[in-house]
Design a protein around this motif. Structure first.
Motif, PDB file in Angstrom:
ATOM      1  N   GLN A 146      -6.219  17.946-100.353  1.00  0.00           N
ATOM      2  CA  GLN A 146      -6.137  18.894-101.467  1.00  0.00           C
ATOM      3  C   GLN A 146      -5.364  20.156-101.071  1.00  0.00           C
ATOM      4  OE1 GLN A 146      -9.226  17.040-101.150  1.00  0.00           O
ATOM      5  NE2 GLN A 146      -8.239  15.863-102.766  1.00  0.00           N
ATOM      6  N   THR A 147      -5.740  20.785 -99.945  1.00  0.00           N
ATOM      7  CA  THR A 147      -5.106  22.053 -99.548  1.00  0.00           C
ATOM      8  C   THR A 147      -3.816  21.845 -98.760  1.00  0.00           C
ATOM      9  OG1 THR A 147      -6.266  22.191 -97.414  1.00  0.00           O
ATOM     10  CG2 THR A 147      -7.413  23.053 -99.369  1.00  0.00           C
ATOM     11  N   LYS A 148      -3.615  20.650 -98.249  1.00  0.00           N
ATOM     12  CA  LYS A 148      -2.447  20.300 -97.429  1.00  0.00           C
ATOM     13  C   LYS A 148      -2.423  21.060 -96.096  1.00  0.00           C
ATOM     14  CE  LYS A 148       0.450  19.098-101.423  1.00  0.00           C
ATOM     15  NZ  LYS A 148      -0.508  19.446-102.462  1.00  0.00           N
ATOM     16  N   GLU A 149      -3.570  21.552 -95.674  1.00  0.00           N
ATOM     17  CA  GLU A 149      -3.713  22.208 -94.375  1.00  0.00           C
ATOM     18  C   GLU A 149      -4.456  21.256 -93.435  1.00  0.00           C
ATOM     19  OE1 GLU A 149      -2.569  25.241 -93.592  1.00  0.00           O
ATOM     20  OE2 GLU A 149      -1.769  25.625 -95.607  1.00  0.00           O
ATOM     21  N   TYR A 150      -4.197  21.392 -92.112  1.00  0.00           N
ATOM     22  CA  TYR A 150      -4.917  20.561 -91.151  1.00  0.00           C
ATOM     23  C   TYR A 150      -6.307  21.126 -90.890  1.00  0.00           C
ATOM     24  CZ  TYR A 150      -0.794  17.770 -90.134  1.00  0.00           C
ATOM     25  OH  TYR A 150       0.263  16.905 -90.236  1.00  0.00           O
ATOM     26  N   LYS A 151      -7.267  20.211 -90.751  1.00  0.00           N
ATOM     27  CA  LYS A 151      -8.649  20.606 -90.507  1.00  0.00           C
ATOM     28  C   LYS A 151      -9.246  19.650 -89.473  1.00  0.00           C
ATOM     29  CE  LYS A 151     -10.541  17.676 -94.189  1.00  0.00           C
ATOM     30  NZ  LYS A 151     -11.375  17.608 -95.405  1.00  0.00           N
ATOM     31  N   PRO A 152     -10.354  20.040 -88.822  1.00  0.00           N
ATOM     32  CA  PRO A 152     -10.968  19.138 -87.831  1.00  0.00           C
ATOM     33  C   PRO A 152     -11.307  17.787 -88.448  1.00  0.00           C
ATOM     34  CG  PRO A 152     -11.918  21.334 -87.685  1.00  0.00           C
ATOM     35  CD  PRO A 152     -11.052  21.338 -88.905  1.00  0.00           C
ATOM     36  N   VAL A 153     -11.161  16.731 -87.654  1.00  0.00           N
ATOM     37  CA  VAL A 153     -11.472  15.385 -88.127  1.00  0.00           C
ATOM     38  C   VAL A 153     -12.951  15.280 -88.453  1.00  0.00           C
ATOM     39  CG1 VAL A 153     -11.664  12.973 -87.390  1.00  0.00           C
ATOM     40  CG2 VAL A 153      -9.564  14.247 -86.946  1.00  0.00           C
ATOM     41  N   GLU A 154     -13.235  14.707 -89.599  1.00  0.00           N
ATOM     42  CA  GLU A 154     -14.620  14.554 -90.038  1.00  0.00           C
ATOM     43  C   GLU A 154     -15.253  13.303 -89.425  1.00  0.00           C
ATOM     44  OE1 GLU A 154     -14.527  14.265 -94.256  1.00  0.00           O
ATOM     45  OE2 GLU A 154     -13.851  16.329 -94.565  1.00  0.00           O
ATOM     46  N   LYS A 155     -16.555  13.264 -89.442  1.00  0.00           N
ATOM     47  CA  LYS A 155     -17.293  12.051 -89.118  1.00  0.00           C
ATOM     48  C   LYS A 155     -17.974  11.595 -90.400  1.00  0.00           C
ATOM     49  CE  LYS A 155     -18.076  12.673 -84.170  1.00  0.00           C
ATOM     50  NZ  LYS A 155     -19.070  12.715 -83.078  1.00  0.00           N
ATOM     51  N   PRO A 156     -17.279  10.720 -91.151  1.00  0.00           N
ATOM     52  CA  PRO A 156     -17.776  10.353 -92.483  1.00  0.00           C
ATOM     53  C   PRO A 156     -19.118   9.633 -92.437  1.00  0.00           C
ATOM     54  CG  PRO A 156     -15.530   9.584 -92.113  1.00  0.00           C
ATOM     55  CD  PRO A 156     -16.060   9.999 -90.802  1.00  0.00           C
ATOM     56  N   LYS A 157     -19.916   9.875 -93.450  1.00  0.00           N
ATOM     57  CA  LYS A 157     -21.195   9.172 -93.587  1.00  0.00           C
ATOM     58  C   LYS A 157     -21.319   8.653 -95.011  1.00  0.00           C
ATOM     59  CE  LYS A 157     -23.809  11.639 -90.013  1.00  0.00           C
ATOM     60  NZ  LYS A 157     -25.025  12.442 -89.705  1.00  0.00           N
ATOM     61  N   PHE A 158     -21.570   7.358 -95.117  1.00  0.00           N
ATOM     62  CA  PHE A 158     -21.778   6.730 -96.424  1.00  0.00           C
ATOM     63  C   PHE A 158     -23.062   5.920 -96.366  1.00  0.00           C
ATOM     64  CE2 PHE A 158     -17.135   7.176 -96.168  1.00  0.00           C
ATOM     65  CZ  PHE A 158     -16.854   7.767 -97.397  1.00  0.00           C
ATOM     66  N   LYS A 159     -23.846   6.009 -97.414  1.00  0.00           N
ATOM     67  CA  LYS A 159     -25.088   5.228 -97.467  1.00  0.00           C
ATOM     68  C   LYS A 159     -24.792   3.734 -97.358  1.00  0.00           C
ATOM     69  CE  LYS A 159     -27.782   8.517-100.242  1.00  0.00           C
ATOM     70  NZ  LYS A 159     -28.470   8.726-101.551  1.00  0.00           N
ATOM     71  N   ALA A 160     -23.708   3.296 -97.989  1.00  0.00           N
ATOM     72  CA  ALA A 160     -23.357   1.872 -97.985  1.00  0.00           C
ATOM     73  C   ALA A 160     -23.088   1.382 -96.566  1.00  0.00           C
ATOM     74  CB  ALA A 160     -22.132   1.635 -98.860  1.00  0.00           C
ATOM     75  N   LEU A 161     -22.332   2.154 -95.802  1.00  0.00           N
ATOM     76  CA  LEU A 161     -22.005   1.744 -94.437  1.00  0.00           C
ATOM     77  C   LEU A 161     -23.249   1.763 -93.554  1.00  0.00           C
ATOM     78  CD1 LEU A 161     -18.551   3.463 -93.774  1.00  0.00           C
ATOM     79  CD2 LEU A 161     -19.045   1.222 -94.739  1.00  0.00           C
TER      80      LEU A 161
END
Length: 801
Positions: A324-339
């Motif tokens: 969205q902002t087109k700026e670099y940010k720290p890599v996330e550790k995604p969490k999904f209930k399905a996974l």
């Protein structure tokens, strides 16, 4: 007309040209690799006083390109010695040499005028009847061959390799308007049998099959991501191995391949697909346009969707772009209930069904992307392919998917999924409804041991051609060929009085169920069959022994249990070697630790060319004790002749184990001593099981006799112990290895030397097995070994303590 390919010419030495040249060298073909002559001297050439006429200058582009390719990781070549099969040159001085070539492959820049200009020169030297193909990724064949001679056009077509050619299985064959059908038949067979490819016959349509579907899946996914507000890391988490796709998933794949490549293909498709109902999906999303304008093209430019930041203190930090902002940010550790809820579902088909039907953000994404892709593919028949299976073959082989679109549709249930697609606004083509109305509710089915596909014109099922020489475990399952099984292993009847053992534990680790399976299979084979093949179709042949069980016993100091476990494993490996029927092992990808030891004990190995084999126990603070240390000592003894410098080869085997050396190909495994002259290599994975079965039958028909255990293994005692001790002490003193490394190495040296013997002595296999078991057992009592095992099991990385 019978054709043999002894020498090829590759015209263009860029990334694809050099790698194609390397892959042909891999299979033993001589290669002439040519490129342009540079216009100007570079600074180094000026300093050397060279002129534009010197060969070094004129061949600089081709030689630099080849050397750059050879340094790339992963390596494009099985063994660096194979580079000697490649001769380099340039278009001005050496094009006439193509007269001695059986096949000319053009791999120059994707511009019609440049290709046509080169073809005009090629016609002057190419001998009549020679194959001439283009690696173009999208220029139509009729445009490329326009104006060429009748013989040129009859022998011309597209041969589109995917990058990197050694590793990606797809080879698309695209006939031109006048291509002789015999040429197509030859290339389809040659690509499969000799190059190890999934050769897919394509129509001459924009981007052919794999890129048309694969790029659509990416671009459609990008638009879905924009709508749903997902992040880069979230998407890569959802679109990787969890659903049977490449580990690099979506954005990492684009960074590796190069964003410019995807932009060029997508932009071209957006322009030329005048009648594609989904043409708008190929329009570039805002974030792709932004990255492209900034030349942030991925790995080749240093940043793309991901950016590795190198700080002044030497540390590294991986960042991802915020969509969205087109700026670099720290890599996330995604969490999904399905996974989280699906993490214990090991069966991929069951996991896909679970994830697509899960009610959360992940499930919403899966439904949107899967349903749209299914719809799109249904409308591409007969435009890009007459048969639906060609779409699945091309996408799986080109993009590393486990299952193609129609296969995934089958997994989810065609009738139910079609209803849900229509409700979600993704109504498929009419032929899908016609198929369902005719009472056919799946795209594929197995009958009489052969896989069939739904043929749209005839509204009936037809056999997928080319399966006659394949044996696939999925087909055996569907054909009810199972004769025995437990939770970790299954035995199948392969036909012709041969059985096959498949193991299917997590990472195909060799636990109690697999050991039971091996012993049961050998017993059954000895009683009623000609022999046994041990193979599987998992991602890897085997990651080794069951470390979790060993960790539990070692933590509780249950040394009697460990001793029994190792003794049983040794006994089982010796049964593989000394059964009364031939046992052939067919390893692929990773065959580590116990998986390697099983191969070492086979009567013969039918290895896949991509084989990462090694005795890696040292990394967890142990030595090979399933007969691996014994076997390498035995192989040293059997290969040593009077007058040899004995210690050199023994030291080499010692270092391979002590450094946990893993081959990067089956050819390298042969050089490391893991494979022998009697062992064979298969290029095409789909042929491996059938070729292993043929090897069993050949051994049986030759009059197989049960081998006798060796009692004449020559060990060197104090002579080799002294050599090993000097090396270990030196490495320890120089701080190259830790004290615990030194302790493990001394245990290994003791076994490979046969103990503290005063002179070279002949010993038995059982003598060495007892030594390696004692050494292994003692190491399981070491706290530092337990710490190493813990790190591998719970952190997924080796510990050097």
């Amino acid at each position: 007309m019978k054709r043999t390919i002894e020498k090829i010419a590759v015209l263009g030495s860029g990334i694809m040209g050099s790698r194609i040249a390397c892959h042909f060298a891999n299979i033993g073909v001589k290669v002439l690799l040519l490129d342009i002559v540079p216009r100007e001297l570079n600074e180094e050439e000026i300093k050397k006083g060279l002129t534009k006429e010197s060969i070094e200058v004129r061949n600089r582009p081709v030689n630099e390109a080849l050397q750059k390719t050879l340094k790339s990781k992963p390596s494009p070549i099985y063994d660096l010695d194979f580079v000697n099969r490649i001769d380099t040159g340039n278009f001005d001085d050496d094009l006439e040499k193509i007269a001695s070539c059986d096949w000319v492959i053009e791999v120059v820049v994707e511009r019609l005028d440049i290709k046509q200009s080169l073809y005009e020169k090629v016609e002057k030297y190419r001998k009549p009847g020679t194959l001439i193909t283009s690696n173009t990724s999208g220029i139509p064949m009729h445009m490329l061959s326009e104006g060429r001679s009748e013989d040129f056009q009859r022998n011309f077509c597209g041969s589109h390799f995917f990058n990197p050619p050694r590793y990606l299985r797809l080879l698309e064959i695209i006939p031109g308007p006048k291509t002789d059908p015999e040429i197509i038949d030859f290339l389809m067979d040659y690509g499969d049998r000799h190059l190890g490819k999934e050769t897919v016959l394509c129509k001459d349509t924009p981007a052919f099959i794999a890129n048309r579907i694969g790029v659509y899946a990416m671009m459609s996914g990008m638009h879905i991501i924009e709508e749903q507000g997902l992040s880069v890391s979230e998407v890569d988490k959802l679109t990787g191995t969890v659903i049977g796709r490449a580990k690099s998933a979506t954005f990492r794949t684009m960074d590796v391949v190069g964003l410019d490549t995807m932009v060029n293909v997508a932009s071209n498709l957006s322009k030329v697909l005048k009648h594609d109902e989904s043409r708008a999906q190929f329009e570039l999303p805002a974030i792709v346009q932004y990255l492209s304008e900034n030349k942030w093209l991925g790995d080749k430019s240093g940043q793309g969707f991901f950016h590795m930041i190198r700080h002044k203190d030497g540390s590294k930090e991986l960042k991802e772009i915020d969509l969205q902002t087109k700026e670099y940010k720290p890599v996330e550790k995604p969490k999904f209930k399905a996974l989280e809820a699906s993490k214990d579902i090991n069966d991929l088909k069951e996991r896909i069904k679970f994830l697509v039907n899960f009610e959360d953000k992940a499930g919403e994404f899966y439904r949107a992307s899967f349903y749209d892709l299914f719809r799109y593919c249904s409308f591409r028949i007969p435009e890009i392919a007459d048969e639906l299976y060609r779409i699945d073959q091309a996408v799986c082989a080109g993009f590393g998917w486990e299952y193609g679109p129609f296969e995934n549709w089958d997994i989810l249930g065609v009738k139910e999924t079609t209803r849900k697609m229509e409700e979600a606004g993704h109504k498929p083509a009419d032929w899908v409804y016609e198929m369902l109305e005719a009472g056919h509710d799946q795209f594929y089915k197995v009958e009489n041991g052969r896989r069939h596909y739904y043929d749209i014109p005839s509204k009936a099922y037809k056999v997928i051609p080319g399966q006659e020489e394949f044996i696939l475990i999925d087909t055996l399952k569907a054909a009810n060929k199972k004769v025995w099984g437990n939770a970790g292993a299954t035995i199948y009847d392969l036909g012709d009085e041969v059985i096959g053992l498949e193991f299917h534990t997590k990472m195909n680790s060799l636990g109690q169920e697999v050991i039971e399976g091996i012993n049961t299979a050998i017993t059954m084979a000895e009683k009623d069959y000609k022999g046994l093949v041990i193979a599987n179709e998992g991602a890897n042949f085997s990651a080794g022994a069951n470390l979790a069980m060993l960790f539990m016993f070692a933590g509780d100091q249950e040394f009697d249990e460990i001793n029994l476990m190792i003794a049983q494993f040794q006994k089982t490996m010796m049964r593989v070697r000394y059964s009364s029927v031939p046992v052939v092992v067919a390893p692929h990808n990773m065959a580590l630790g116990g998986g390697c030891e099983m191969s070492l004990h086979a009567d013969a190995v039918q290895a896949h060319a991509e084989l990462y084999m090694g005795l890696v126990e040292f990394g967890v603070g142990l030595i090979p004790a399933g007969g691996g240390t014994k076997e390498m000592t035995l192989r040293f003894s059997n290969a040593t002749h009077q007058g040899d410098v004995e210690l050199n080869r023994l030291q080499e085997y010692f270092m391979n184990i002590a450094t946990a050396k893993v081959s990067t190909s089956a050819e390298e495994a042969r050089g490391l001593g893991y494979l022998q002259a009697k062992d064979s290599i298969t290029l095409n994975r789909k042929r491996q099981l059938a070729e292993a079965k043929s090897k069993v039958i050949a051994l049986y028909d030759e009059g197989y006799t049960q081998p006798i255990q060796q009692t004449d293994i020559r060990v060197l005692g104090k002579t080799s112990l002294a050599l090993f001790e000097a090396g270990i002490t030196g490495m320890q003193f120089g701080k190259y290895i830790s004290d615990h490394d030194a302790k493990i190495a001394r245990k290994l040296a003791w076994v490979m030397s046969g103990g503290d013997l005063s002179q070279p002595t002949l010993v038995s296999e059982q003598y060495l097995l007892d030594l390696e078991r004692e050494a292994f057992l003692s190491l399981t009592g070491e706290q530092k070994t337990i710490e190493r095992i813990h790190s591998i099991l719970f952190k997924g990385k080796p510990l050097r303590n």
